[in-house]
Design a protein around this motif. Structure first.
Motif, mmCIF file in Angstrom:
data_model
loop_
_atom_site.group_PDB
_atom_site.id
_atom_site.type_symbol
_atom_site.label_atom_id
_atom_site.label_comp_id
_atom_site.label_asym_id
_atom_site.label_seq_id
_atom_site.Cartn_x
_atom_site.Cartn_y
_atom_site.Cartn_z
ATOM 1 N N LEU A 27 1.067 -1.214 -0.182
ATOM 2 C CA LEU A 27 0.212 0.279 -0.028
ATOM 3 C C LEU A 27 1.095 1.272 -0.392
ATOM 4 N N HIS A 28 1.379 1.209 1.054
ATOM 5 C CA HIS A 28 3.018 2.221 0.575
ATOM 6 C C HIS A 28 3.661 2.711 -0.708
ATOM 7 N N LYS A 29 3.471 1.304 -1.862
ATOM 8 C CA LYS A 29 4.179 2.137 -3.004
ATOM 9 C C LYS A 29 3.205 2.623 -3.889
ATOM 10 N N ASP A 85 -6.034 -3.146 13.073
ATOM 11 C CA ASP A 85 -4.701 -2.492 12.782
ATOM 12 C C ASP A 85 -3.571 -2.273 12.354
ATOM 13 N N PHE A 86 -3.453 -1.864 10.796
ATOM 14 C CA PHE A 86 -2.477 -1.010 10.260
ATOM 15 C C PHE A 86 -2.405 0.207 9.872
ATOM 16 N N GLU A 87 -1.860 0.703 10.193
ATOM 17 C CA GLU A 87 -1.117 2.124 10.174
ATOM 18 C C GLU A 87 -0.163 2.559 9.181
ATOM 19 N N MET A 88 -0.333 3.167 8.341
ATOM 20 C CA MET A 88 0.372 3.233 6.980
ATOM 21 C C MET A 88 1.129 4.562 7.267
ATOM 22 N N PRO A 89 2.466 4.996 7.002
ATOM 23 C CA PRO A 89 2.741 6.298 6.936
ATOM 24 C C PRO A 89 3.030 6.859 6.110
ATOM 25 N N LEU A 90 2.969 8.771 6.143
ATOM 26 C CA LEU A 90 2.223 8.593 4.666
ATOM 27 C C LEU A 90 3.012 10.641 4.626
#
Length: 352
Positions: free
Chosen positions: A252-254, A274-279
């Protein structure tokens, strides 16, 4: 009546994907009918990608409970006040597993998807019979079989995807993930005039289907860097819209770097809660002005999905069918990933 139930929740990792003791076909009481209700003899219920998540227990539901929401069948009972839509005994129908109340704040505010009472008729579709409120039920168009008709709900999700992205003729669009929703969305974007329509998908058979459905480019992300592929396809500018239909957290971060300035990034799958993604907000939200969103269910979409269903190529979605008594084998097949889409035959219906 027979109904497929989750009787134990737990891990569904490939190494321990034996589902004996986790799901079973049980005899349960039929749903009671109210005056505005419709009783349906279920022909088919398709397995959704969310069904294994229910078996895993990630939503906190306490077993036993029934599963399934992609339903088609024949009307066998009508409440005395179920008269507003002209439904008749014998009609071939499909429907929305949620009943929007129409009276809460969100329903009155044009946001049915957040209905505060939407789960009141959320009943298991992998059953021989189901009872829904009249508002949930839609007559299938002529030429749509019951076998295909159970796909009305996933087609409605593709319609919702179009509503969110609002594609324009000539937009460059990419879909990440070639499961059923990804390939329905891809077909929808093709109808809407997308160009350089691209699918990122590691499974060869699904890339082949994408070409059949009109993809201009298919990319295997295990063999080619998707950012470099995007630059090559879009002359370095990125796609006007990118939609994730994979739900695969490590990828997802890609996706933000694939979107053109001022474009849309839609996370259109289910993700671990519980998934968190830096942006990088400066780069993507301030400097590039991306619109980043998701969607939850399909408000206001079912009538249009029924109208346009015949324009989708759905033959490949209805190949693998299990009987309702084969619940364990059906769910094991779903978890294995060997089949594109799986249907449960809940009743044999003459002339289906």
């Amino acid at each position: 009546m027979k109904q497929i139930n989750v009787i134990k929740t737990g891990s569904l990792k490939e190494k321990d994907a034996n589902l004996k003791g986790a799901v079973a076909t049980l005899e349960v009481s039929e749903y009671e009918m109210g005056p505005e209700d419709v009783k349906i003899k279920v022909a088919y219920c398709a397995v959704c990608g969310s069904d294994p998540h229910l078996v895993e227990g990630i939503f906190g539901w306490v077993p036993p409970f029934g599963i399934g929401h992609e339903v088609s069948g024949v009307i066998v009972g009508l409440g005395e006040k179920a008269t507003k839509k002209g439904l008749q005994i014998g009609d071939r129908v499909a429907g929305n597993f949620l009943k929007f109340c129409g009276t809460c704040y969100y329903c009155q505010n044009g946001q049915q998807q957040f209905c505060e009472h939407g789960d009141e008729y959320n009943r298991a579709g992998m059953s021989q019979y189901i009872v829904w409120h009249e508002s949930q039920v839609y007559k299938l168009p002529d030429g749509i079989s019951l076998k295909t008709g159970c796909l009305l709900e996933p087609v409605s999700i593709a319609v919702r995807m179009m509503d969110k992205v609002q594609p324009k003729l000539g937009m460059k669009i990419a879909v990440n993930g070639g499961g059923p929703i990804g390939l329905l969305g891809l077909q929808g974007f093709k109808m809407m005039g997308a160009t350089d329509l691209t699918l990122f998908e590691p499974i060869e058979d699904r890339r082949t289907l994408a070409k059949k459905y009109g993809a201009d480019h298919v990319i295997d992300p295990t063999r080619e860097d998707i950012e470099e592929a995007t630059k090559r396809i879009t002359n370095g500018r990125g796609f006007d819209a990118v939609v994730d239909c994979s739900g695969f957290a490590p990828s997802l971060h890609k996706l933000p770097p694939l979107v053109a300035r001022g474009g849309m990034l839609l996370y259109g799958a289910m993700y671990p809660n519980d998934f968190e993604m830096p942006l990088n907000l400066y780069k993507y939200c301030y400097f590039n002005e991306l619109t980043i969103s998701g969607y939850y269910v399909a408000p206001y979409c079912f009538p249009r999905a029924a109208q346009i269903m015949s324009r989708f190529d759905l033959e490949d979605f209805t190949v693998k069918v299990f009987d309702i008594d084969d619940s364990v084998a059906a769910m094991e097949a779903q978890v294995s990933g060997k089949y594109f889409k799986i249907l449960i035959r809940c009743n044999e219906i003459e002339g289906e």
